[in-house]
Design a protein around this motif. Structure first.
Motif: not given
Length: 252
Positions: A199-203
């Motif tokens: 998911a973009l924005g999550t690591v």
């Protein structure tokens, strides 16, 4: 007072539970007449309850007419044992969440699939939006890649042959050889990371754990803006994973 005389609205439930208790005391089975006598039930009532319990799988009727506990109860015991094990590690996951203000996750590799067993999050540490199930996104999550890293070559190939490497974000690795190369050469091994691949924005960062002989992974997710904290979290995850493995491997 006999069981059948108890004037409550849940008498039937009480009777059924009592009947199950008595059935469980007879490992080789017991006929309905004996069960009725030992429970204090009228024989027609015992027959009616036994038919219902047999129909629902809680009791099994033997060829000789005796009754023993059914497979449904064994399944409930297994589920209950699993919940007991998870209750041992929830405080540890909660401690991770609170220390790093990040949602904590626990997965297991069961029946060829990577499945989420527990998520501990909170208002200040929300979980990642699971818009694609982990069973279909093992290649794009640190939790899934951690499991894949620990599998032998044959198990990896078998898993990858059944799972298409779906392109979830522009950062998702969709080539099996490249995925395995990166997993095997992880600079933070035995930990692995997911840098906005699910998911973009999550690591996310994850490390392996075991429940007896079952492989799993422990990890946390956080906003990409806090990427600099991943090394610190990884160092905390390693001893925590050892503790989780130890707690999950105790015999109930």
């Amino acid at each position: 007072m006999g069981v059948q005389d108890s004037p409550t609205l849940i008498t039937s439930v009480q009777r059924a539970f009592r009947l199950l208790e008595v059935v469980s005391a007879h490992e080789n089975g017991a006929p309905a007449k004996q069960l009725a006598r030992e429970t204090g039930l009228h024989l027609p009532t015992a027959y009616h309850l036994l038919r219902t319990l047999v129909h629902d799988g809680y009791v099994r009727k033997l060829p000789d007419g005796g009754f023993v506990l059914g497979d449904k109860l064994q399944a409930l015991r297994t589920t209950g044992s699993g919940q007991t094990l998870l209750s041992r590690v929830r405080p540890t996951l909660a401690a991770l969440r609170d220390e790093f203000t990040a949602a904590a996750y626990l997965t297991f590799y069961e029946e060829g699939e990577i499945r989420v067993a527990e998520i501990v999050d909170g208002p200040r540490a929300p979980r990642v939006d699971l818009w694609v199930g982990f069973e279909d996104a093992g290649h794009a999550t640190a939790l899934g890649k951690s499991v894949l890293r620990e599998l032998d070559d044959e198990a990896r190939k078998e898993y990858l042959s059944r799972h298409h490497l779906v392109d979830l974000t522009p950062r998702t690795i969709t080539s099996s050889p490249e995925l395995l190369r990166r997993i095997d050469s992880s600079p933070v091994a035995p930990a692995v990371t997911d840098l906005e691949e699910y998911a973009l924005g999550t690591v996310c960062v994850a490390v392996p754990v075991y429940s007896g002989g079952t492989l799993g992974s422990l990890g946390v997710s956080l906003p990409a803006g806090r990427l600099s904290r991943l090394p610190e979290i990884r160092e905390r995850l390693l001893p925590t994973a050892t503790r989780v493995t130890r707690n999950l491997s105790f015999t109930i």
